[in-house]
Design an enzyme around this catalytic site. Structure first.
Site, mmCIF file in Angstrom:
data_model
loop_
_atom_site.group_PDB
_atom_site.id
_atom_site.type_symbol
_atom_site.label_atom_id
_atom_site.label_comp_id
_atom_site.label_asym_id
_atom_site.label_seq_id
_atom_site.Cartn_x
_atom_site.Cartn_y
_atom_site.Cartn_z
ATOM 1 N N TYR A 97 -12.805 9.937 0.540
ATOM 2 C CA TYR A 97 -14.054 9.713 1.277
ATOM 3 C C TYR A 97 -13.840 10.046 2.757
ATOM 4 O O TYR A 97 -12.716 10.059 3.252
ATOM 5 C CB TYR A 97 -14.600 8.298 1.070
ATOM 6 C CG TYR A 97 -13.870 7.201 1.789
ATOM 7 C CD1 TYR A 97 -12.737 6.616 1.240
ATOM 8 C CD2 TYR A 97 -14.329 6.725 3.008
ATOM 9 C CE1 TYR A 97 -12.086 5.603 1.893
ATOM 10 C CE2 TYR A 97 -13.672 5.709 3.671
ATOM 11 C CZ TYR A 97 -12.560 5.152 3.122
ATOM 12 O OH TYR A 97 -11.904 4.151 3.774
ATOM 13 N N TYR B 176 0.281 4.605 -2.228
ATOM 14 C CA TYR B 176 0.169 5.983 -1.724
ATOM 15 C C TYR B 176 1.191 6.893 -2.399
ATOM 16 O O TYR B 176 0.895 8.039 -2.740
ATOM 17 C CB TYR B 176 0.381 6.045 -0.205
ATOM 18 C CG TYR B 176 -0.501 5.123 0.585
ATOM 19 C CD1 TYR B 176 -1.792 4.828 0.162
ATOM 20 C CD2 TYR B 176 -0.052 4.538 1.756
ATOM 21 C CE1 TYR B 176 -2.598 3.965 0.885
ATOM 22 C CE2 TYR B 176 -0.851 3.683 2.479
ATOM 23 C CZ TYR B 176 -2.125 3.394 2.048
ATOM 24 O OH TYR B 176 -2.906 2.545 2.759
ATOM 25 N N ARG C 296 0.829 -1.216 0.000
ATOM 26 C CA ARG C 296 0.000 0.000 0.000
ATOM 27 C C ARG C 296 0.857 1.257 0.000
ATOM 28 O O ARG C 296 0.472 2.284 -0.540
ATOM 29 C CB ARG C 296 -0.964 -0.015 1.202
ATOM 30 C CG ARG C 296 -2.077 -1.056 1.062
ATOM 31 C CD ARG C 296 -3.106 -0.897 2.165
ATOM 32 N NE ARG C 296 -2.541 -1.152 3.474
ATOM 33 C CZ ARG C 296 -2.500 -2.348 4.046
ATOM 34 N NH1 ARG C 296 -3.000 -3.403 3.435
ATOM 35 N NH2 ARG C 296 -1.975 -2.499 5.244
#
Lengths: 264, 88
Positions: free
Chosen positions: A95, A73, A69
């Site tokens: 979100y 990013y 991850r």
């Protein structure tokens, strides 16, 4: 020859529920940007954002199962900053709240500022905000402590069992690879073991997930702590652990405050 | 596509629609000319069916990952806090 306008970056949140939480300021940032990047966890929410601007680019393509991850990013940040450096007014749409449990927006803003560009973050309605409303918790009543689930497992934290304990990202609890988007019963059993240092295994906890679409109800599933490894958890789930003991009064401080009260 | 997203956005912003019963919601969906199968999914609370039709595929939620803090040479607590904030 005129100089190119300096680039800028605004990271905004659309809140948790489609249509319900977008602030006028966040909408204005989206509508007035030259280019909009979107990283939301629901395809319908992404479609909604696409209706607000002609040039909306999804950051979803950077994610992949088993891909670290951190690499995702970095790519998100690099992609947004490339447009900022090209002199464009960039809006990153995330979100919930763009600065809560979200690495890329913080990193993008910090790097843009380091490079001399204007960059700001506008708050959004977060999952935490929805949790207080949906579970009926007032964090001011007995206090509320928040931890990221894997960090909570990896480190000896000072836990106050007389306050609420909220564990975020419980759906990826125990992931040391940085590339999994799920957890499993073995990792959750270990989390239960860690929590059992402070809470009885019969203690009732709640799995919570805010509603993403306006016709949905939030997930609120109450169960004994020991049952946690036996239920399915998703990326957006949170674990809420109520207090298991009463607040412990401090008689010395109480006496001293009472004495001050009589003097003034 | 756009009228279902418009409807969801309007529903999300409407206290009446968010708290209305199924009959009122069904009337609102009909009035908005939402395709019957999509309207049925909304009335059934079937978000998976709606996503399968309109936004298929896996969507990931952005997350925060844990970095083990690097050793601080000077043991300066304030700089450790700044480091953590920068990395958060």
């Amino acid at each position: 020859m005129t100089e190119a306008a300096p680039g800028s970056l605004a990271c905004v949140g659309v809140g948790m529920t489609l249509g319900s939480h977008l602030t006028p300021l966040a909408r204005s940032h989206i509508e007035s940007a030259d280019v909009v990047f979107v990283a939301v966890s629901d395809g319908l929410v992404e479609q909604w954002v696409r209706q607000m601007h002609a040039d909306v680019r999804s950051l979803q393509g950077f994610y992949a199962d088993d891909k670290p991850r951190q690499a995702t990013y970095r790519e998100m940040v690099d992609t947004m900053l490339a447009e900022v450096r090209a002199g464009r007014k960039v809006c990153g749409v995330f979100y919930g709240h763009p600065g809560v449990f979200a690495q890329a927006p913080h990193e993008a803003i910090a790097r843009a500022r380091e490079e001399g560009y204007a960059a700001r973050m506008e708050p959004g309605v977060s999952s935490e905000d929805c949790l207080y409303a949906d579970l009926g918790i007032d964090p001011g009543r007995v206090g509320c402590q928040h931890f990221e689930a894997t960090q909570f497992m990896l480190n000896r934290r000072i836990v106050d069992p007389s306050a609420w304990l909220i564990l975020w990202q419980v759906g990826i609890a125990g992931d040391l690879s940085g590339g999994r988007f799920e957890t499993d019963p073995a990792r959750l059993a270990l989390l239960v073991e860690v929590l059992a240092r402070h809470y009885p295994e019969t203690h009732e906890v709640a799995v919570y997930r805010a509603a993403t679409l306006p016709f949905q109800e939030p997930r609120i599933e109450r169960l004994p702590l020991a049952e946690l490894p036996r239920i399915a958890l998703g990326m957006s789930d949170t674990l809420a652990v109520p207090p298991c003991r009463a607040l412990e009064p401090d008689p010395i401080v109480r006496e001293r405050l009472a004495a001050l009260n009589t003097q003034t | 596509m756009s009228n279902i997203i418009d409807f969801l956005a309007r529903m999300g912003a409407s206290a009446t629609l968010r708290t209305s019963g199924k009959a009122d919601l069904a009337n609102a969906l009909t009035a908005s000319d939402v395709e019957p199968t999509l309207a049925a999914a909304i009335l059934a609370g079937d978000d998976a069916a709606l996503r399968d039709r309109l936004a298929p595929g896996k969507f990931f939620g952005i997350q925060l990952d844990q970095d083990e803090p690097e050793e601080q040479d000077d043991g300066d607590e304030e700089s450790s806090v700044r480091f953590a904030q920068r990395r958060a």
